[in-house]
Every structure is written in structure tokens, then in C-alpha cells.
Design a protein around this motif. Structure first.
Motif, short mmCIF file in Angstrom:
data_model
loop_
_atom_site.label_atom_id
_atom_site.label_comp_id
_atom_site.label_asym_id
_atom_site.label_seq_id
_atom_site.Cartn_x
_atom_site.Cartn_y
_atom_site.Cartn_z
N GLN A 1 0.70 -1.20 0.21
CA GLN A 1 -0.03 -0.12 0.10
C GLN A 1 0.78 1.18 -0.16
N ASP A 2 1.65 1.24 1.14
CA ASP A 2 2.72 2.44 0.78
C ASP A 2 4.23 2.07 1.72
N TYR A 3 5.07 2.81 1.59
CA TYR A 3 6.27 2.32 2.33
C TYR A 3 7.20 3.50 2.65
N GLU A 4 8.12 3.34 3.88
CA GLU A 4 8.99 4.45 4.05
C GLU A 4 10.38 3.50 4.24
N LEU A 5 11.36 4.45 4.13
CA LEU A 5 12.62 4.05 4.66
C LEU A 5 13.07 4.38 5.82
N ILE A 6 13.36 3.66 6.81
CA ILE A 6 13.50 4.15 8.22
C ILE A 6 14.93 4.77 8.02
N SER A 7 15.11 6.01 8.33
CA SER A 7 16.67 6.53 8.01
C SER A 7 17.45 5.97 9.44
N GLY A 8 18.73 5.57 8.89
CA GLY A 8 19.62 5.27 10.02
C GLY A 8 19.71 3.74 10.10
N GLU A 9 18.60 3.04 9.72
CA GLU A 9 18.77 1.53 10.14
C GLU A 9 18.81 0.69 8.66
N GLY A 10 18.53 1.25 7.60
CA GLY A 10 18.82 0.56 6.34
C GLY A 10 17.79 -0.57 5.88
N PHE A 11 16.50 -0.43 6.31
CA PHE A 11 15.41 -1.08 6.17
C PHE A 11 14.01 -0.50 5.81
N TYR A 12 13.27 -1.07 4.99
CA TYR A 12 12.13 -0.43 4.72
C TYR A 12 11.00 -0.81 5.59
N ASN A 13 10.06 0.04 5.89
CA ASN A 13 8.79 -0.03 6.51
C ASN A 13 7.73 -0.11 5.70
N ILE A 14 7.09 -1.14 5.39
CA ILE A 14 6.01 -1.61 4.17
C ILE A 14 4.67 -1.88 5.02
N ARG A 15 3.78 -0.97 4.47
CA ARG A 15 2.40 -1.26 4.73
C ARG A 15 1.67 -2.03 3.61
N VAL A 16 1.13 -3.26 3.97
CA VAL A 16 0.83 -4.42 3.05
C VAL A 16 -0.85 -4.35 3.17
N LYS A 17 -1.54 -3.95 2.22
CA LYS A 17 -2.89 -4.28 2.21
C LYS A 17 -3.25 -5.78 1.95
N LEU A 18 -3.91 -6.23 2.84
CA LEU A 18 -4.01 -8.00 2.83
C LEU A 18 -4.98 -8.24 1.96
N SER A 19 -4.66 -9.38 1.34
CA SER A 19 -5.54 -9.78 0.33
C SER A 19 -7.05 -10.67 0.77
N VAL A 20 -6.88 -11.25 2.09
CA VAL A 20 -7.77 -11.65 2.66
C VAL A 20 -9.00 -10.59 3.27
N ASP A 21 -9.97 -11.02 3.16
CA ASP A 21 -11.17 -9.70 4.01
C ASP A 21 -11.63 -10.60 5.17
N PHE A 22 -10.86 -10.25 6.33
CA PHE A 22 -10.98 -11.12 7.48
C PHE A 22 -12.39 -10.95 8.02
N LYS A 23 -13.10 -9.92 7.69
CA LYS A 23 -14.68 -9.77 7.98
C LYS A 23 -15.44 -10.47 7.08
N ASN A 24 -15.04 -11.16 6.25
CA ASN A 24 -16.06 -11.85 5.30
C ASN A 24 -15.30 -13.30 5.14
N LEU A 25 -15.38 -14.29 5.88
CA LEU A 25 -14.49 -15.00 5.81
C LEU A 25 -15.01 -16.44 6.22
N THR A 26 -15.43 -17.44 5.39
CA THR A 26 -16.13 -18.67 5.80
C THR A 26 -15.42 -19.84 5.82
N TYR A 27 -14.94 -19.99 4.68
CA TYR A 27 -14.30 -21.56 4.38
C TYR A 27 -12.87 -21.40 3.98
N VAL A 28 -12.13 -22.31 4.93
CA VAL A 28 -10.49 -22.06 4.71
C VAL A 28 -9.99 -23.34 4.50
#
Lengths: 171, 275
Positions: B227-254
Motif C-alpha cells: 500500500q505504501d512504504y518508507e525507508l527508516i533513516s539510519g536503519e537501512g530497512f524499509y517499513n512497508i504497509r501491506v494491504k491484506l488480500s484476505v478480507d477477514f470480515k468476510n471469511l467462512t471457508y478455509v
């Protein structure tokens, strides 16, 4: 005495079922979690003995926990509510004290009194519950918003639920 | 002595409070940390039967059988995919699977679920008797759902992806950089992917899939998109926000998924670690 005990047990079962089968399944978003089951603890007689108060609170909390997979969480918060309840009741006591056998319900003390009483009790319970759940103070504002939002909704739902039980509670 | 008793009686409220509170916290902490089997949980027989009963009322009766059939067929077909090669005749699918395929998929139905707590759990209507064990992965047609926590004869509870206690090994589908995915308790549609190094190419819309390193999920099961991401300054790693593909509100069969050689792999890895 026996009939009032029976009434308590029936109320207990109805309230627990309404909590775990209906309210737990309605999704109001992450900030609002209404806990109707607090009505069980809040409406116990004023002069109930301490051991009975704490035992009821603990068992009620554990039952709710069993349905939400959070063993100990609701139990500890409900025990905390039981601890604060006598102080809240003392603060709101009428000038000449409580009559023996009086219940902290609107039909005995009026709606305004009842609302103030449950608002403080629910706030105490929710503070304890949400901070224990988060187990940290880092997301302070999120947790605080959860407490405020949930307290308001729980209070309103308890006021509404109280109206249903009003008819047979009047002496 | 009598003074102590008088003292306790006078302050009995405080003593009751401490007694019950210590016990509650003992339960809370032992349940969360030592993963102890407790009988009070939503896969217990009484609570689960009640939840199943209530879930039965909310099902549309005409859709129920059709859906179950579909999810069973889906699980069956997944085991027949080219990745899962089978060299024998199919008589009883579960019996021959043990030595011919890499993963077994078993259909299950959700009978209890939540998205609004910090620690969300899911209860399934299948348990040990249907071959579901602790640590199995749970996926739906749309992606990763969670990991099995406890099982009883006929039910199991699942640590939902929406549980701040769960961490999943995930990777970027395009570039294969892997990191850790966890939920931050804020929105049921988003999770945070961390530990992706700064030299990786990251762009919004990229797919995030399971890495297959953890023995829980097969490789390449969809988790979500960036969904969006930012580079954490000083750490060298990304912090990434992921939009989940599963809709947990509407889940019956797994489907519960189990790696056949999981034990072997874990034993080998442990032996290497302990050297």
C-alpha cells in the motif's frame, strides 16, 4: 430469596449469551468493544458479601474469556471492577445510607444516579482491560481512544438493556 | 495472631482483590507465554459446540452444502497441482498423500472469528480427528489466514494474521527479498512488513507472498499488495504497509495446510543450530 436467586441465574445466562453470541459478533471497528456482561456485576445487591462479589466477578470474566481466547484478561478486569464497586457505591450513597436489600438499579435510585454509577464503574473496568490487553503504554492514544469509545457504547447498551429488565425489578 | 486475623477481616476487600487478581494474572501470563493447554478455550467442547450452533443459524441453508462441496473440491484439486506430484492410483486420497505430496490441504469452516481486538483468534470446525495439528498453516482461496494454535478432537483455534503475537516470514514476489510480516493492531486490512533491506526495489502495488522458509505455509501463497512504504533513516530497512488480500470480515471457508516432512526439516535445522 430463592426466587430472586433464580432470577439472577436466568439474567446471568441471558446476558452471557447476548454478549458472546450477539455483541461479540457485531463488528463496530477496532475502537468500540461493548461489554454488556458488566451489568451482571453492576446490578448485584448493594450489601452483597465481598467473597460472593469477587467469585461472581471472576467466574463471569472467565466465561467471557473462554469465548474470546483471552484467558485471564476479562477475569482480571472484572475482579478490578469488583474491587472499585464498593468505593463507587459509597461515594454515591444517599445521605442516610443504603437500606438493607436495595439494588443499584434505576428503579431504586433513578436513571441519572444509575448512569453516573455505571459510567464510573465501566471507565475503571475498561481502563484496566485495554491497558492489560495492550500490556504497554507505547500506543497510549490508541488505547485511550478505545477506552473512551467503548465506555460510551457499553454504558448506552447497559442503559438500554436495563430498560428491558425494568418491569419485573420494580418492588 | 488474632491481630493479623482482625487486620485481614478489616481489609478483606483488598485481600480478596489481591487473591483473585494474582490468580487472573497467573492465568493470563501462563496462557500467553508457556502455550499451556488449557481447557478453557474456544476449541473446548462446550464453548465450541455453542459457537457452532450459533454459526449454523447464520448460514443460509441452501448455500451451505454447495459451499462445503466447493471448498472440499478446491482442497482436493490443490493436492493434484503439478507441484504436488502423485505417482500412484487415487483410491483414498488422504492415505496415499502421506508419501507422494509435499503439502496436504484440508477444508474447514470458520465458526468463530473476530477482527477488533489486539489478539484475534479464529475457531475452526475441524480438529485432531480430521488431521489438523498445532502449527499447521491456514489459508483461504484469497491468501494467508493464520496458524493453528490449539486443537481438540473436533475443533481447533487459529492464531489469526490479525494477532499481534503472530509473525510470518514473507517475501516480495518480484525480487525475492524476504522479511517479517506482523500486524500492528490498527486496521484489519493492513499489516506491516519489515526487514526488507534498503537496496531492494520496492514499489506500491507489488505482491507480497509467503516465503516458504518457515515450514508452515507453502511458498508463494498471496498475503497482500504493498500500500505504501518508507525507508527508516539510519536503519537501512524499509517499513512497508501491506494491504491484506484476505478480507477477514468476510471469511467462512478455509483450508488447513500441513507440510508432510515438516518434522524432518525442523529436526535437521535444530541439529545444525545446536552444533
Amino acid at each position: 430469596m430463592i426466587s430472586s436467586l433464580g432470577k439472577y441465574i436466568v439474567n446471568f445466562i441471558i446476558i452471557i449469551l447476548a454478549q458472546v453470541l450477539i455483541l461479540n459478533n457485531i463488528d463496530f471497528g477496532i475502537y468500540i468493544n461493548p461489554f454488556l456482561y458488566l451489568l451482571i456485576i453492576l446490578s448485584l445487591p448493594v450489601n452483597i458479601s465481598n467473597w460472593l462479589l469477587f467469585t461472581t466477578g471472576f467466574i463471569t470474566g472467565l466465561i467471557i474469556d473462554a469465548f474470546t481466547n483471552s484467558i485471564g484478561l476479562h477475569a482480571s478486569a472484572t475482579v478490578f471492577l469488583c474491587f472499585t464497586r464498593p468505593y463507587i457505591l459509597k461515594y454515591f450513597a444517599p445521605r442516610d445510607g443504603y437500606e438493607p436489600g436495595s439494588l443499584p438499579v434505576p428503579s431504586h435510585f433513578g436513571n441519572a444516579w444509575f448512569f453516573k454509577y455505571i459510567l464510573i464503574g465501566i471507565t475503571a473496568h475498561h481502563f484496566f482491560l485495554f491497558f492489560t490487553e495492550a500490556f504497554t503504554f507505547t500506543d497510549f492514544t490508541t488505547t485511550l481512544s478505545k477506552i473512551v469509545a467503548s465506555t460510551i457504547v457499553t454504558s448506552l447498551i447497559i442503559m438500554i438493556a436495563q430498560m428491558f429488565g425494568k418491569r419485573n425489578k420494580r418492588r | 495472631m488474632s491481630n493479623i486475623i482482625r487486620f485481614i477481616i478489616k481489609y478483606n476487600l483488598v485481600f480478596f482483590f489481591l487473591l483473585f487478581e494474582v490468580f487472573s494474572f497467573y492465568l493470563l501470563i501462563s496462557y500467553n507465554q508457556h502455550h499451556k493447554e488449557t481447557f478453557l478455550k474456544s476449541s473446548g467442547n462446550v464453548t465450541a459446540s455453542l459457537l457452532q450452533l450459533s454459526s449454523g443459524f447464520t448460514d443460509y441453508f441452501s448455500l451451505k452444502e454447495a459451499n462445503e462441496e466447493l471448498s472440499r473440491e478446491n482442497a482436493y484439486l490443490r493436492t493434484l497441482l503439478p507441484d504436488n506430484k502423485i505417482d500412484k492410483e487415487i483410491d483414498d486420497i488422504y492415505s496415499i498423500m502421506e508419501d507422494s505430496v509435499e503439502y496436504i490441504y484440508r477444508p474447514a469452516k470458520i465458526i468463530n472469528n473476530s477482527v477488533n481486538r489486539l489478539h484475534n483468534y479464529i475457531t475452526l470446525n475441524k480438529g485432531e480427528r480430521d488431521g489438523i495439528n498445532r502449527g499447521d498453516g491456514v489459508i483461504s482461496a484469497r491468501g494467508v489466514v493464520g496458524v493453528v494454535r490449539y486443537t481438540s478432537q473436533n475443533y481447533s483455534t487459529v492464531l489469526s494474521l490479525l494477532n499481534t503475537q503472530l509473525k510470518i516470514s514473507a517475501k516480495l514476489k518480484e525480487s525475492n527479498f524476504f522479511g517479517t510480516l506482523e500486524w500492528n493492531g490498527k486496521s484489519y486490512q493492513h499489516a506491516i512488513l519489515s526487514e526488507i533491506p534498503a537496496h531492494a526495489t520496492v514499489s506500491t502495488g507489488d505482491a507480497v507472498v509467503s516465503s516458504g522458509y518457515s515450514t508452515i505455509f507453502p511458498e508463494g501463497i498471496l498475503i497482500g499488495t504493498i500500500q505504501d512504504y518508507e525507508l527508516i533513516s539510519g536503519e537501512g530497512f524499509y517499513n512497508i504497509r501491506v494491504k491484506l488480500s484476505v478480507d477477514f470480515k468476510n471469511l467462512t471457508y478455509v483450508e488447513a495446510v500441513k507440510k508432510i516432512n515438516k518434522k524432518e526439516q525442523l529436526n535437521l535445522e535444530n541439529r545444525t543450530l545446536n552444533d
